[in-house]
Design a protein around this motif. Sequence first.
Motif, short mmCIF file in Angstrom:
data_model
loop_
_atom_site.label_atom_id
_atom_site.label_comp_id
_atom_site.label_asym_id
_atom_site.label_seq_id
_atom_site.Cartn_x
_atom_site.Cartn_y
_atom_site.Cartn_z
N ARG A 48 -6.05 4.20 -3.64
CA ARG A 48 -6.59 4.99 -2.54
C ARG A 48 -7.11 4.08 -1.44
O ARG A 48 -7.65 3.03 -1.70
CB ARG A 48 -7.73 5.89 -3.01
N VAL A 49 -6.91 4.56 -0.20
CA VAL A 49 -7.44 3.88 0.98
C VAL A 49 -8.48 4.82 1.58
O VAL A 49 -8.19 5.98 1.86
CB VAL A 49 -6.32 3.60 2.01
N TYR A 50 -9.71 4.32 1.74
CA TYR A 50 -10.80 5.14 2.27
C TYR A 50 -11.05 4.77 3.73
O TYR A 50 -11.21 3.59 4.07
CB TYR A 50 -12.07 4.93 1.45
N LEU A 51 -11.09 5.79 4.58
CA LEU A 51 -11.30 5.59 6.01
C LEU A 51 -12.73 5.93 6.41
O LEU A 51 -13.39 6.73 5.75
CB LEU A 51 -10.35 6.50 6.81
N GLY A 52 -13.18 5.37 7.52
CA GLY A 52 -14.49 5.67 8.07
C GLY A 52 -14.41 6.65 9.22
O GLY A 52 -15.33 6.73 10.03
N VAL A 53 -13.32 7.41 9.30
CA VAL A 53 -13.12 8.40 10.35
C VAL A 53 -12.69 9.72 9.74
O VAL A 53 -12.22 9.76 8.60
CB VAL A 53 -12.05 7.93 11.38
N SER A 54 -12.82 10.78 10.51
CA SER A 54 -12.41 12.11 10.02
C SER A 54 -10.92 12.31 10.27
O SER A 54 -10.30 11.57 11.04
CB SER A 54 -13.21 13.21 10.73
N ARG A 55 -10.37 13.34 9.68
CA ARG A 55 -8.96 13.68 9.90
C ARG A 55 -8.68 13.98 11.36
O ARG A 55 -7.62 13.66 11.88
CB ARG A 55 -8.55 14.86 9.02
N GLY A 56 -9.65 14.59 12.05
CA GLY A 56 -9.49 14.92 13.46
C GLY A 56 -9.41 13.68 14.37
O GLY A 56 -8.92 13.76 15.48
N ASP A 57 -9.91 12.54 13.88
CA ASP A 57 -9.89 11.31 14.67
C ASP A 57 -8.54 10.60 14.60
O ASP A 57 -8.31 9.68 15.39
CB ASP A 57 -10.97 10.33 14.18
N LEU A 70 0.80 -1.21 0.00
CA LEU A 70 0.00 0.00 0.00
C LEU A 70 0.84 1.27 0.00
O LEU A 70 0.30 2.37 0.04
CB LEU A 70 -0.92 0.01 1.22
N VAL A 71 2.15 1.12 -0.07
CA VAL A 71 3.03 2.29 -0.06
C VAL A 71 2.70 3.17 -1.27
O VAL A 71 2.59 2.70 -2.40
CB VAL A 71 4.51 1.86 -0.08
N GLY A 72 2.52 4.45 -1.01
CA GLY A 72 2.21 5.41 -2.06
C GLY A 72 0.72 5.63 -2.26
O GLY A 72 0.33 6.58 -2.93
N TYR A 73 -0.13 4.77 -1.70
CA TYR A 73 -1.57 4.96 -1.83
C TYR A 73 -1.97 6.23 -1.08
O TYR A 73 -1.46 6.53 -0.01
CB TYR A 73 -2.33 3.78 -1.23
N LEU A 74 -2.92 6.98 -1.66
CA LEU A 74 -3.47 8.15 -1.00
C LEU A 74 -4.50 7.69 0.02
O LEU A 74 -5.20 6.70 -0.20
CB LEU A 74 -4.12 9.08 -2.01
N VAL A 75 -4.60 8.42 1.12
CA VAL A 75 -5.53 8.08 2.19
C VAL A 75 -6.59 9.16 2.28
O VAL A 75 -6.27 10.35 2.37
CB VAL A 75 -4.80 7.94 3.54
N GLU A 76 -7.87 8.74 2.23
CA GLU A 76 -9.00 9.67 2.29
C GLU A 76 -9.78 9.43 3.56
O GLU A 76 -10.28 8.33 3.79
CB GLU A 76 -9.94 9.42 1.10
N ALA A 77 -9.90 10.45 4.40
CA ALA A 77 -10.77 10.41 5.57
C ALA A 77 -12.17 10.83 5.12
O ALA A 77 -12.37 11.22 3.97
CB ALA A 77 -10.24 11.33 6.65
N THR A 78 -13.13 10.78 6.03
CA THR A 78 -14.50 11.16 5.66
C THR A 78 -14.61 12.63 5.29
O THR A 78 -15.52 13.02 4.57
CB THR A 78 -15.47 10.86 6.81
N ASP A 79 -13.65 13.44 5.74
CA ASP A 79 -13.70 14.88 5.46
C ASP A 79 -12.56 15.36 4.57
O ASP A 79 -12.22 16.52 4.55
CB ASP A 79 -13.72 15.68 6.76
N GLY A 80 -11.97 14.45 3.81
CA GLY A 80 -10.98 14.86 2.83
C GLY A 80 -9.70 14.05 2.86
O GLY A 80 -9.52 13.16 3.69
N GLU A 81 -8.83 14.37 1.92
CA GLU A 81 -7.56 13.66 1.78
C GLU A 81 -6.64 13.94 2.95
O GLU A 81 -6.53 15.07 3.41
CB GLU A 81 -6.90 14.07 0.47
#
Length: 67
Positions: A54-63, A3-14
Amino acid sequence: MGLVGYLVEATDGEVGAIDRRTYDGRQVLVADADGALLQVDVNSVERIDHRDHRVYLGVSRGDLRRR
């Protein structure tokens, strides 16, 4: 699959991209825009899109925890 290099997206943005120096396969650390590292618990991953790298998260950046 690595997964190296994959972008990570939180619920409120990259968040950033998975960094080679910090990825250990159990918890994922990503570098955010200002260069700080954020710790992502793998349990927060909702889905991985290998086509778009891309890796999509179920949490916000603040979490996410700073490391």
